[in-house]
Motif scaffolding. Sequence first.
Motif, short mmCIF file in Angstrom:
data_model
loop_
_atom_site.label_atom_id
_atom_site.label_comp_id
_atom_site.label_asym_id
_atom_site.label_seq_id
_atom_site.Cartn_x
_atom_site.Cartn_y
_atom_site.Cartn_z
N LYS A 1 -4.23 4.53 11.49
CA LYS A 1 -5.11 4.26 10.36
C LYS A 1 -5.69 5.55 9.79
O LYS A 1 -5.87 5.67 8.57
CB LYS A 1 -6.25 3.33 10.80
N GLU A 2 -5.95 6.52 10.68
CA GLU A 2 -6.48 7.79 10.19
C GLU A 2 -5.47 8.52 9.31
O GLU A 2 -5.82 9.09 8.27
CB GLU A 2 -6.88 8.68 11.37
N ARG B 1 -4.05 8.27 1.67
CA ARG B 1 -4.71 7.58 0.57
C ARG B 1 -5.69 8.51 -0.14
O ARG B 1 -5.79 8.50 -1.38
CB ARG B 1 -5.42 6.33 1.09
N LYS B 2 -6.40 9.31 0.63
CA LYS B 2 -7.34 10.26 0.03
C LYS B 2 -6.60 11.34 -0.75
O LYS B 2 -7.03 11.76 -1.83
CB LYS B 2 -8.20 10.89 1.13
N GLN C 1 -10.02 6.41 -11.13
CA GLN C 1 -8.57 6.60 -11.13
C GLN C 1 -7.99 6.45 -12.54
O GLN C 1 -7.10 7.21 -12.95
CB GLN C 1 -7.91 5.57 -10.21
N ASP D 1 -8.45 6.38 -2.79
CA ASP D 1 -9.72 5.99 -2.20
C ASP D 1 -10.85 6.01 -3.22
O ASP D 1 -11.96 5.55 -2.94
CB ASP D 1 -10.06 6.93 -1.04
N ARG D 2 -10.60 6.52 -4.41
CA ARG D 2 -11.63 6.62 -5.44
C ARG D 2 -11.78 5.29 -6.17
O ARG D 2 -10.87 4.45 -6.16
CB ARG D 2 -11.28 7.73 -6.42
N GLU E 1 -5.32 6.80 5.96
CA GLU E 1 -6.49 7.12 5.14
C GLU E 1 -6.39 8.53 4.56
O GLU E 1 -6.82 8.78 3.43
CB GLU E 1 -7.76 6.98 5.97
N GLN E 2 -5.84 9.45 5.34
CA GLN E 2 -5.67 10.82 4.82
C GLN E 2 -4.71 10.84 3.63
O GLN E 2 -4.95 11.53 2.64
CB GLN E 2 -5.16 11.72 5.94
N ASP F 1 0.85 -1.18 0.00
CA ASP F 1 0.00 0.00 0.00
C ASP F 1 0.89 1.23 0.00
O ASP F 1 1.63 1.48 0.97
CB ASP F 1 -0.90 -0.01 1.24
#
Length: 337
Positions: free
Chosen positions: A45-46, A52-53, A64, A58-59, A49-50, A33
């Motif tokens: 994890k937060e 990844r966004k 993509q 995340d789309r 995720e930030q 990842d």
Amino acid sequence: MLTMIGKRLMFAIPSLIGVVIVTFLLTRALPGDPAAYFAGPAATKEAIEQIRKKLGLDRPLIEQFFRYTNDLAHGDFGNSLTTGQPVATEIRNRLPASAELTLLGLIVSIVIAIPLGVLAATRPGSWVDHLCRVTTTAGVSLPVFFTGLVLVYVFYFRLGWSPAPLGRLDVFYSAPPTVTGFYLIDTLIARDFEAFRSALSQLILPATTLAIFSLAPIARMTRASMLAVLSSEFVRTARASGLSPTTVIVTYAFRNAMLPVITTLSMVFSFLLGANVLVEKVFAWPGIGSYAVEALISSDFAPVQGFVLTMAVMYVLLNLVIDILYGVIDPRVRLEG
């Protein structure tokens, strides 16, 4: 000729589209990842995720892909996550290093392999023929990275004849002003002959490694093609007409034997583009091959996609050049095209 070139370009477009699709899907299917890699092992994890966004991971996959193709249409290959630089800029800066190394290795192998194959075909069973067989067998059986490591060990560590395999120039010299990106040419343009000698000495071992790898198929095909042509009827007729052996070989046999050799050259060049990656890692060569390997290790998608697409475009252009050479050597190809 122009009609043939146009048809070849039209056939190349679907191939490039397929390369874009396959490369995009394969990079997304790779393990690892990118967001977790760049967030670090202690990231929450937060935070992952930030990231990844922020990267757009995340789309949905189809979204993509369309964003990626839209960027490609505008000449944007994206940015490298490891260096923070645009991929197009990195490839443009590194491509001359890879091209100089690959072309020099191919030229050296052609200069050796074609005369060796011709001599082996005209003197079957002689020591030249046996030398050709031994050379082709060794070139095929030795992995390119092993050959490079052996050359470094012998000529740098043991004999001290070669400089340290640490890039395109010795640390005591600075890069010449960029004109072509090829140091051998740019140093001559700048009249910096000491830097030219340094650049040439740094090129000798990696270019020799690639030449040994590519010499075998070229020499083998040249020998086989010349043997087939020398036994043909028109060559026998030329000999019966009283022409000298040199005229028969150079004027009649060699030109007709070149078509399969040129086909082999195109395949060898594509093999060299792949082997170049290993050679660049062995000799710390700052080309696009080592750039792609480093990006692949860190799950950096954009450089890998840019590298594969660049290689595909170069391969298409190479095939176009081969088709043009076909038309020059054999006019019947132009009529068929």
